[in-house]
Design a protein around this motif. Structure first.
Motif, PDB file in Angstrom:
ATOM      1  N   THR B 152      -7.117   1.755  -3.576  1.00  0.00           N
ATOM      2  CA  THR B 152      -6.527   0.896  -2.546  1.00  0.00           C
ATOM      3  C   THR B 152      -5.080   1.291  -2.269  1.00  0.00           C
ATOM      4  O   THR B 152      -4.607   1.168  -1.136  1.00  0.00           O
ATOM      5  CB  THR B 152      -6.607  -0.590  -2.962  1.00  0.00           C
ATOM      6  OG1 THR B 152      -6.156  -0.741  -4.304  1.00  0.00           O
ATOM      7  CG2 THR B 152      -8.031  -1.112  -2.877  1.00  0.00           C
ATOM      8  N   GLY B 156      -3.293   2.384   1.164  1.00  0.00           N
ATOM      9  CA  GLY B 156      -2.034   1.756   1.547  1.00  0.00           C
ATOM     10  C   GLY B 156      -0.970   2.729   2.007  1.00  0.00           C
ATOM     11  O   GLY B 156       0.068   2.309   2.517  1.00  0.00           O
ATOM     12  N   ASP B 163       0.307  -1.160   4.485  1.00  0.00           N
ATOM     13  CA  ASP B 163       0.412  -2.350   3.646  1.00  0.00           C
ATOM     14  C   ASP B 163      -0.642  -3.388   4.039  1.00  0.00           C
ATOM     15  O   ASP B 163      -1.232  -4.055   3.188  1.00  0.00           O
ATOM     16  CB  ASP B 163       1.813  -2.957   3.771  1.00  0.00           C
ATOM     17  CG  ASP B 163       2.028  -4.062   2.751  1.00  0.00           C
ATOM     18  OD1 ASP B 163       1.783  -3.797   1.558  1.00  0.00           O
ATOM     19  OD2 ASP B 163       2.406  -5.177   3.149  1.00  0.00           O
ATOM     20  N   PHE B 164      -0.881  -3.486   5.357  1.00  0.00           N
ATOM     21  CA  PHE B 164      -1.901  -4.424   5.816  1.00  0.00           C
ATOM     22  C   PHE B 164      -3.285  -4.008   5.314  1.00  0.00           C
ATOM     23  O   PHE B 164      -4.077  -4.843   4.846  1.00  0.00           O
ATOM     24  CB  PHE B 164      -1.908  -4.499   7.352  1.00  0.00           C
ATOM     25  CG  PHE B 164      -3.081  -5.251   7.883  1.00  0.00           C
ATOM     26  CD1 PHE B 164      -3.141  -6.638   7.770  1.00  0.00           C
ATOM     27  CD2 PHE B 164      -4.156  -4.581   8.455  1.00  0.00           C
ATOM     28  CE1 PHE B 164      -4.242  -7.334   8.235  1.00  0.00           C
ATOM     29  CE2 PHE B 164      -5.260  -5.270   8.911  1.00  0.00           C
ATOM     30  CZ  PHE B 164      -5.293  -6.651   8.804  1.00  0.00           C
ATOM     31  N   ARG B 167      -3.672  -4.868   1.677  1.00  0.00           N
ATOM     32  CA  ARG B 167      -3.891  -6.295   1.471  1.00  0.00           C
ATOM     33  C   ARG B 167      -5.274  -6.721   1.942  1.00  0.00           C
ATOM     34  O   ARG B 167      -5.913  -7.581   1.317  1.00  0.00           O
ATOM     35  CB  ARG B 167      -2.818  -7.092   2.237  1.00  0.00           C
ATOM     36  CG  ARG B 167      -1.488  -7.062   1.542  1.00  0.00           C
ATOM     37  CD  ARG B 167      -0.393  -7.542   2.473  1.00  0.00           C
ATOM     38  NE  ARG B 167       0.781  -7.876   1.690  1.00  0.00           N
ATOM     39  CZ  ARG B 167       0.959  -9.067   1.126  1.00  0.00           C
ATOM     40  NH1 ARG B 167       0.091 -10.026   1.275  1.00  0.00           N
ATOM     41  NH2 ARG B 167       2.040  -9.298   0.409  1.00  0.00           N
ATOM     42  N   ARG B 170      -7.778  -5.634  -0.720  1.00  0.00           N
ATOM     43  CA  ARG B 170      -7.693  -6.394  -1.967  1.00  0.00           C
ATOM     44  C   ARG B 170      -7.834  -7.891  -1.753  1.00  0.00           C
ATOM     45  O   ARG B 170      -8.047  -8.638  -2.704  1.00  0.00           O
ATOM     46  CB  ARG B 170      -6.335  -6.132  -2.637  1.00  0.00           C
ATOM     47  CG  ARG B 170      -6.230  -4.746  -3.222  1.00  0.00           C
ATOM     48  CD  ARG B 170      -4.922  -4.615  -3.978  1.00  0.00           C
ATOM     49  NE  ARG B 170      -4.766  -3.256  -4.502  1.00  0.00           N
ATOM     50  CZ  ARG B 170      -3.682  -2.833  -5.107  1.00  0.00           C
ATOM     51  NH1 ARG B 170      -2.647  -3.646  -5.249  1.00  0.00           N
ATOM     52  NH2 ARG B 170      -3.604  -1.593  -5.547  1.00  0.00           N
ATOM     53  N   GLY B 172      -5.303  -9.758  -0.597  1.00  0.00           N
ATOM     54  CA  GLY B 172      -4.024 -10.216  -1.153  1.00  0.00           C
ATOM     55  C   GLY B 172      -3.294  -9.023  -1.702  1.00  0.00           C
ATOM     56  O   GLY B 172      -3.770  -7.889  -1.575  1.00  0.00           O
ATOM     57  N   SER B 173      -2.124  -9.267  -2.319  1.00  0.00           N
ATOM     58  CA  SER B 173      -1.348  -8.119  -2.781  1.00  0.00           C
ATOM     59  C   SER B 173      -1.833  -7.608  -4.133  1.00  0.00           C
ATOM     60  O   SER B 173      -1.602  -6.458  -4.476  1.00  0.00           O
ATOM     61  CB  SER B 173       0.131  -8.495  -2.858  1.00  0.00           C
ATOM     62  OG  SER B 173       0.267  -9.645  -3.670  1.00  0.00           O
ATOM     63  N   ASP B 174      -2.519  -8.459  -4.895  1.00  0.00           N
ATOM     64  CA  ASP B 174      -2.989  -8.038  -6.218  1.00  0.00           C
ATOM     65  C   ASP B 174      -4.478  -7.725  -6.203  1.00  0.00           C
ATOM     66  O   ASP B 174      -5.229  -8.252  -5.397  1.00  0.00           O
ATOM     67  CB  ASP B 174      -2.755  -9.153  -7.241  1.00  0.00           C
ATOM     68  CG  ASP B 174      -1.302  -9.538  -7.307  1.00  0.00           C
ATOM     69  OD1 ASP B 174      -0.460  -8.623  -7.321  1.00  0.00           O
ATOM     70  OD2 ASP B 174      -1.021 -10.749  -7.317  1.00  0.00           O
ATOM     71  N   THR B 179     -10.620  -9.699  -4.805  1.00  0.00           N
ATOM     72  CA  THR B 179     -11.017  -8.310  -4.563  1.00  0.00           C
ATOM     73  C   THR B 179     -12.450  -8.072  -5.045  1.00  0.00           C
ATOM     74  O   THR B 179     -13.269  -7.486  -4.345  1.00  0.00           O
ATOM     75  CB  THR B 179     -10.076  -7.339  -5.316  1.00  0.00           C
ATOM     76  OG1 THR B 179      -8.751  -7.824  -5.241  1.00  0.00           O
ATOM     77  CG2 THR B 179     -10.170  -5.953  -4.744  1.00  0.00           C
TER      78      THR B 179
END
Lengths: 164, 219
Positions: B152, B156, B163-164, B167, B170, B172-174, B179
């Motif tokens: 991922t 990115g 970045d989109f 996200r 996943r 989300g960011s994590d 995920t």
């Protein structure tokens, strides 16, 4: 479709058909048996319970009216521990004679409660009633309440919990 | 008896015509490289069947995914076999689909009138890789977790919208329970649905146009 061969020997086509259906059956079994085993194997696994469960001091139970005792037991099912709760009614007849009934209704396994007003165990699901000694008074249950075997050791009641 | 039943059905369903169009097609003299398409289809069906059976025990949640797979491997009869076929079949499918693409490319079979067959096939190759990517996370072991972290992150690095994309992949960011759940959903519903639809188009075109010749030396 296939015409009867005039030769007394097996025709090439029939031979192929027989061999192919034979090999096909073997291959079908090789695929089918593992899949069936995979699907039904958890159903075939025995998780037995054979345990003596303490219900506490005999003196803590009143003579004449039933008292509920609840406890839990854990089993491993697949990837998780399953905790089942059990409830038993202890009916003390005299100083040393008693009966221990399961609170599981013999109709469809709902949990029954002791109802002082009608002096019966009543089931919330289908209005069944059992008498003090577990006999069916009213409703659909096919048999009286299940009873546990018990012993008294050092003033404590122990019941025999078994499950196949 | 059976013949009568068959005749009755055939009159209403046109079974003979389907059989004729699908299996009794005229084919040019070709070689073994031309079996890779059928092999890809076979592998897809096999992955589908074993995958369906794996979902009977697999749980796509971070606290149970690994345990449920341990149960499949050690607790269920033939679980090791079903998962083993799915595991090795996945790698084999990527390999076979890729070789199928190479055969089509080097024999020039993507040319007129088969451009759309080639396009759908290219998308099918990408979807196959997507199946590999999403399926790789599902065991939820260290290798799965870090492979997806890296995968991922690579997505990115796209300029601007990277970045989109990260996200979105996943959820989300994590890399989290979200995920795992969305990769599972993509792996068993979205991507297979896309593959089935594209295979339908792909197969229709093969039946409609027939398969190409092995090109001659002067071509």
């Amino acid at each position: 479709m296939a015409k009867k061969s005039s030769s007394p020997n097996l025709s090439r086509r029939d031979f192929t058909k027989i061999v192919m259906s034979f090999l096909g059956s073997i291959m079908g079994a090789m695929v089918g048996v593992p899949i069936i085993g995979y699907v039904i194997s958890p159903a075939l696994k025995a998780t037995e319970i054979d345990d003596w469960v303490s219900l506490g001091a005999l003196d803590s139970y009143p003579i004449g009216s039933p008292k509920l005792f609840s406890f839990t037991r854990t089993k491993v099912n697949g990837w998780e521990q399953t905790t089942n709760s059990y409830g038993v009614f202890v009916v003390r007849k005299s100083e040393s004679a008693l009966n221990v009934y399961s609170n599981v209704c013999t109709h469809l396994s709902c949990r029954v409660n002791w109802n002082e007003e009608v002096a019966a165990y009543t089931c919330p699901c289908h209005d069944a009633q059992f008498g003090l000694n577990g006999e069916v008074l009213y409703g659909p249950p096919p048999r009286p309440m299940d009873e546990y075997e018990y012993t008294i050791e050092d003033g404590n009641i122990l019941i025999h919990l078994t499950e196949a | 008896m059976f013949e009568k039943i068959f005749q009755w059905l055939d009159e209403r369903l046109g079974l003979e015509a389907i059989y004729g169009a699908v299996l009794d097609r005229k084919v040019p003299k070709v070689n073994w490289w031309f079996t890779l398409g059928s092999a890809s289809l076979f592998l897809f069906v096999m992955q589908g069947i074993t995958g369906i059976f794996l979902t009977m025990y697999y749980v796509p949640s971070p606290d149970k995914a690994y345990d449920s797979i341990q149960y499949i491997m050690n607790g269920v009869a033939f679980g090791w076999l079903i998962r083993g076929i799915h595991h090795w079949g996945a790698s084999l499918m990527v390999l076979i689909v890729f070789l199928h693409m190479l055969r089509t490319f080097f024999y020039g079979a993507y040319k007129y009138p088969r451009e759309i067959t080639w396009l759908t096939g290219s998308l099918l190759l990408l979807l196959t890789l997507g199946m590999g990517f999403t399926g790789y996370l599902l065991p939820w072991n260290q290798r799965a977790y870090w492979a997806t972290t890296v995968g991922t992150e690579i997505a990115g690095t796209v300029p601007g919208i990277g970045d989109f994309i990260l996200r979105a992949l996943r959820g989300g960011s994590d890399l989290s329970a979200v995920t795992l759940a969305r990769f599972f959903s993509a792996h068993i519903w979205l991507l297979p649905l896309g593959i089935v639809l594209l295979i339908s188009v792909h197969m229709y075109l093969i039946i409609r146009l027939g398969i190409s010749n092995v090109p001659g030396e002067d071509e």
